[in-house]
Design a protein around this motif. Structure first.
Motif, PDB file in Angstrom:
ATOM      1  N   UNK A 129      15.394  -1.633  12.226  1.00  0.00           N
ATOM      2  CA  UNK A 129      14.780  -2.774  12.922  1.00  0.00           C
ATOM      3  C   UNK A 129      13.765  -3.501  12.043  1.00  0.00           C
ATOM      4  N   UNK A 130      13.647  -3.081  10.783  1.00  0.00           N
ATOM      5  CA  UNK A 130      12.690  -3.723   9.880  1.00  0.00           C
ATOM      6  C   UNK A 130      13.402  -4.184   8.608  1.00  0.00           C
ATOM      7  N   UNK A 131      13.792  -5.462   8.594  1.00  0.00           N
ATOM      8  CA  UNK A 131      14.559  -5.978   7.446  1.00  0.00           C
ATOM      9  C   UNK A 131      13.714  -5.993   6.181  1.00  0.00           C
ATOM     10  N   UNK A 132      12.386  -6.107   6.339  1.00  0.00           N
ATOM     11  CA  UNK A 132      11.497  -6.083   5.169  1.00  0.00           C
ATOM     12  C   UNK A 132      11.542  -4.713   4.482  1.00  0.00           C
ATOM     13  N   UNK A 133      11.537  -3.644   5.278  1.00  0.00           N
ATOM     14  CA  UNK A 133      11.598  -2.296   4.703  1.00  0.00           C
ATOM     15  C   UNK A 133      12.926  -2.090   3.969  1.00  0.00           C
ATOM     16  N   UNK A 186      15.330  -3.332  -3.254  1.00  0.00           N
ATOM     17  CA  UNK A 186      14.761  -3.891  -4.489  1.00  0.00           C
ATOM     18  C   UNK A 186      14.158  -2.796  -5.367  1.00  0.00           C
ATOM     19  N   UNK A 187      14.096  -1.568  -4.842  1.00  0.00           N
ATOM     20  CA  UNK A 187      13.558  -0.463  -5.633  1.00  0.00           C
ATOM     21  C   UNK A 187      12.036  -0.394  -5.645  1.00  0.00           C
ATOM     22  N   UNK A 232       0.803  -1.224   0.000  1.00  0.00           N
ATOM     23  CA  UNK A 232       0.000   0.000   0.000  1.00  0.00           C
ATOM     24  C   UNK A 232       0.836   1.275   0.000  1.00  0.00           C
ATOM     25  N   UNK A 233       2.162   1.116   0.139  1.00  0.00           N
ATOM     26  CA  UNK A 233       3.004   2.296   0.350  1.00  0.00           C
ATOM     27  C   UNK A 233       3.955   2.506  -0.832  1.00  0.00           C
ATOM     28  N   UNK A 234       3.897   3.693  -1.438  1.00  0.00           N
ATOM     29  CA  UNK A 234       4.844   4.048  -2.506  1.00  0.00           C
ATOM     30  C   UNK A 234       6.108   4.655  -1.930  1.00  0.00           C
TER      31      UNK A 234
END
Lengths: 233, 218
Positions: A82-86, A92-93, A71-73
């Motif tokens: 602390x957020x490896x996903x972010x 990954x761009x 949902x986030x551009x």
């Protein structure tokens, strides 16, 4: 005279947030993060959001759920360590991340809420974060130069308060205050959540952190969900 | 780094905290200094997420969900503590109220340049509050391993990583040495036990100014 009652249903309040909106989210780590409002925004699925938050929470919590749901551009933040996903999405761009020094982020938000346009600072002047920013030399102060930092406002702010009265006067607990007061001031529409809504007069006027004129919608949480618990690492 | 070497470094760095200072300890290693201060030591610990007057960390079962330090550890306030919002917290930092900050580093240069927020292409956590802390605290010390996990020196002639702030570091504590940043370069102040002068020189990618006498150990 009396004062308006701003309490609203959580679904009705979050429904106001359309695709493409910019949304400030309070919190520093978990304290002060409005997890229930975020989860409602995930449920609703508004897309192409710009999120402004000090950090990206931790994996599987808070705004990470918005990131995972695509949902986030863009994320405007000071730290996502602390957020490896972010970090992975950024590398990954697929997520644009704008880093702002933490205190400059707070002040850009605060001055937007104070109705100002910009301020001048030497913070970050020697870093790559100053690239592309206007440099100002102050008249009458020998050679002092700074960079121009512009006010940062948003369409919406999502706020977590410890306590509110029905008019929307807010108070916060301990380090859950963090970005919430400035963000409540800087958005065109501010939605606050709390478990504790009290009648007018039950918050001592001397103890109000965010005055109600900054608050538009007040969502009562019947109870806190698991996300609010102490995190055992 | 062995836990012995780490403890020695942190306990040595803790001696940099003078009574009644206002101090910000950065995320990670620097927070570890606390265990080496006497419990009744007079110091006001600030954390950028909005507290002045941090007390001991608390166990999860006793933790207040609303009370953490900037690293996410659950803490307690000491008597006289205050809470404030992020804008006020950085007003404290930028206006020069901090006597000392202790930061971690990816690289420190001989002139005191600090890089600790971005390793392009691999790890970019963001600077958090480090830029303001490095630029505005009255004294900036770094605690870091002398070399990275591949054995590459972290103390260098010039940083090649993006800077956090220029010319800001006053002193560096590592597992091998204590170094002062001077106008003429890095001065070797002390050597950690178990290391020779040559070990320190080999692990440092910047010229060292050696003291006249044999440097003391710590």
């Amino acid at each position: 005279m009396t004062l308006a009652n701003k309490t609203a249903d959580i679904a009705a309040a979050i429904k106001l947030i359309p695709d493409g909106a910019s949304v400030m989210v309070g919190g520093f780590g978990s304290p002060g993060t409005p997890f229930c409002l975020i989860e409602q925004l995930v449920k609703q699925g508004s897309k192409n959001l710009t999120i402004i938050k000090n950090d990206a929470n931790q994996n599987d919590m808070g705004i990470d759920l918005l990131l995972q749901n695509g949902q986030v551009d863009k994320l405007i933040t000071s730290h996502i360590g602390l957020n490896s996903n972010a970090i992975a999405l950024m590398n990954a761009g697929s997520l644009e991340v704008e880093f702002v020094p933490q205190g400059i982020l707070a002040e850009r938000i605060r001055i937007a809420g104070a109705g100002l346009l910009a301020f001048v600072t030497d913070v970050g002047i020697d870093t790559s974060l100053a690239n592309g920013k206007q440099t100002i030399t102050l008249k009458g102060v020998d050679g002092v130069a700074g960079i121009l930092e512009t006010a940062l406002s948003a369409d919406f702010a999502l706020i977590h308060a410890a306590r509110a009265d029905t008019f929307g006067n807010l108070s916060y607990a301990a380090t859950a205050q963090n970005f919430n007061p400035a963000m409540a001031m800087a958005a065109r529409l501010t939605i606050a959540e709390t478990t504790d809504i009290v009648p007018l007069g039950d918050i001592d006027p001397d103890c109000v952190h965010t005055p109600a004129p900054f608050v538009d919608k007040l969502v009562h949480l019947p109870e806190l969900t698991e996300a609010y618990n102490v995190i055992k690492r | 780094m062995s836990s012995n070497a780490k403890s020695r470094m942190l306990s040595r760095a803790a001696q940099d905290i003078a009574p009644n200072m206002i101090v910000n300890l950065g995320i990670g290693l620097p927070t570890g200094l606390l265990q080496f201060l006497p419990q009744d030591f007079p110091v006001c610990l600030h954390s950028e997420n909005g507290i002045a007057g941090i007390g001991p960390q608390v166990a999860y079962d006793d933790a207040d969900r609303n009370l953490i330090d900037a690293g996410g550890a659950y803490i307690s306030p000491i008597k006289g503590a205050s809470y404030f919002d992020s804008a006020t917290s950085f007003a404290i930092v930028r206006s020069g109220r901090l006597d000392l900050t202790v930061l971690g580093a990816f690289q420190v240069a001989a002139n005191g340049d600090l890089a600790n927020w971005m390793i392009p292409g691999s790890f970019t956590p963001g600077a958090g509050g480090a830029i303001e802390l490095a630029q505005k605290a009255k004294r900036v010390i770094v605690t870091t391993m002398h070399t990275d996990k591949n054995g590459k020196p972290k103390i260098v002639e010039n940083c090649n990583l993006p800077l956090t702030a220029k010319n800001c570091v006053n002193r560096i504590y590592t597992d091998m040495a204590v170094l002062d940043v001077t106008d003429n370069g890095l001065l070797l102040v002390e050597i950690a036990e178990g290391n020779s002068l040559q070990d320190v020189i080999n692990a440092t990618a910047a010229p060292l100014i050696l003291p006249q006498a044999e440097p003391p150990t710590f």
